[in-house]
Design an enzyme around this catalytic site. Structure first.
Site, PDB file in Angstrom:
ATOM      1  N   CYS A  87       0.836  -1.199   0.000  1.00  0.00           N
ATOM      2  CA  CYS A  87       0.000   0.000   0.000  1.00  0.00           C
ATOM      3  C   CYS A  87       0.876   1.255   0.000  1.00  0.00           C
ATOM      4  O   CYS A  87       1.758   1.400   0.853  1.00  0.00           O
ATOM      5  CB  CYS A  87      -0.908  -0.005   1.229  1.00  0.00           C
ATOM      6  N   CYS A  89      -0.005   4.307   0.683  1.00  0.00           N
ATOM      7  CA  CYS A  89      -0.563   5.408   1.477  1.00  0.00           C
ATOM      8  C   CYS A  89      -0.214   5.319   2.958  1.00  0.00           C
ATOM      9  O   CYS A  89      -0.921   5.868   3.789  1.00  0.00           O
ATOM     10  CB  CYS A  89      -2.076   5.435   1.308  1.00  0.00           C
ATOM     11  N   CYS A 106      -1.704  -4.950  -1.441  1.00  0.00           N
ATOM     12  CA  CYS A 106      -3.026  -4.692  -2.000  1.00  0.00           C
ATOM     13  C   CYS A 106      -3.609  -5.916  -2.702  1.00  0.00           C
ATOM     14  O   CYS A 106      -2.925  -6.539  -3.513  1.00  0.00           O
ATOM     15  CB  CYS A 106      -2.927  -3.531  -2.988  1.00  0.00           C
ATOM     16  N   CYS A 108      -5.268  -5.047   0.784  1.00  0.00           N
ATOM     17  CA  CYS A 108      -4.840  -5.261   2.161  1.00  0.00           C
ATOM     18  C   CYS A 108      -5.938  -5.967   2.963  1.00  0.00           C
ATOM     19  O   CYS A 108      -7.080  -6.086   2.512  1.00  0.00           O
ATOM     20  CB  CYS A 108      -4.490  -3.919   2.802  1.00  0.00           C
TER      21      CYS A 108
HETATM   22 FE1  SF4 Z   1      -3.938   0.493   0.068  1.00  0.00          FE
HETATM   23 FE2  SF4 Z   1      -5.558  -1.423   1.003  1.00  0.00          FE
HETATM   24 FE3  SF4 Z   1      -6.510   0.464  -0.596  1.00  0.00          FE
HETATM   25 FE4  SF4 Z   1      -4.895  -1.371  -1.610  1.00  0.00          FE
HETATM   26  S1  SF4 Z   1      -6.932  -1.734  -0.734  1.00  0.00           S
HETATM   27  S2  SF4 Z   1      -4.775   0.814  -2.012  1.00  0.00           S
HETATM   28  S3  SF4 Z   1      -3.517  -1.712   0.105  1.00  0.00           S
HETATM   29  S4  SF4 Z   1      -5.689   0.753   1.474  1.00  0.00           S
END
Ligand code: SF4
Length: 148
Positions: A87, A89, A106, A108
């Site tokens: 991820c 972010c 991802c 996650c």
């Molecule tokens: Fe980040 Fe989880 Fe969203 Fe993927 S699903 S972009 S890992 S927060």
């Protein structure tokens, strides 16, 4: 009119400013500066993954495609550098260890279990910033991140 600004890890940080309260502010909504431009191959892999996972999970891309684009490129950059789409972010003390551990790869665990995507890549229909699309082209990604 709400103002939406993608700060992304990609270049600055992930931030949202809006007249209305942003959806579920998260202390984790920070991104790490990308050190290198991801390869087009990895961007395409993560683009396809994002489209497929949005359809599968019943979620939608952000109404502002720049947000989607930046997150996809951040995932692609991690795929290139770490071998896994960690991820983009979040801040990590040890990105390699995190990528191996897998919790924040991802999609996650919070996304898989509760449809919580703090990057705003996958938004549930009730989210104020959810658009109506589950598709994004490589050209859109390039265009919306051209000046970043
Ligand atoms: Fe980040 Fe989880 Fe969203 Fe993927 S699903 S972009 S890992 S927060």
């Amino acid at each position: 009119m709400k103002a939406l600004q993608a700060s992304t890890s990609y270049n600055v940080g992930f931030g949202i400013s809006a007249a209305a309260p942003p959806p579920r502010p998260s202390r984790h909504r920070h991104v790490i500066l990308a050190q290198v431009e991801p390869t087009e191959k990895s961007v395409e892999i993560m683009r396809k993954f994002s489209e497929q996972y949005a359809r599968r999970s019943g979620t939608y891309f952000c109404v502002e495609k720049g947000v989607t684009s930046v997150v996809i490129k951040g995932l692609a950059e991690h795929k290139d550098t770490l071998g896994a789409p960690l991820c983009p972010c979040r801040h990590y003390d040890d990105k390699y260890a995190e990528a191996q551990q897998g919790f924040w790869n991802c999609p996650c665990v919070p996304m898989r279990e509760r449809k919580e995507c703090h990057c705003m890549l996958f938004l549930t229909p009730d989210n104020d910033f959810a658009g109506q699309e589950q598709a994004i082209t490589l050209e859109e990604i390039k265009e919306t991140t051209a000046n970043m």
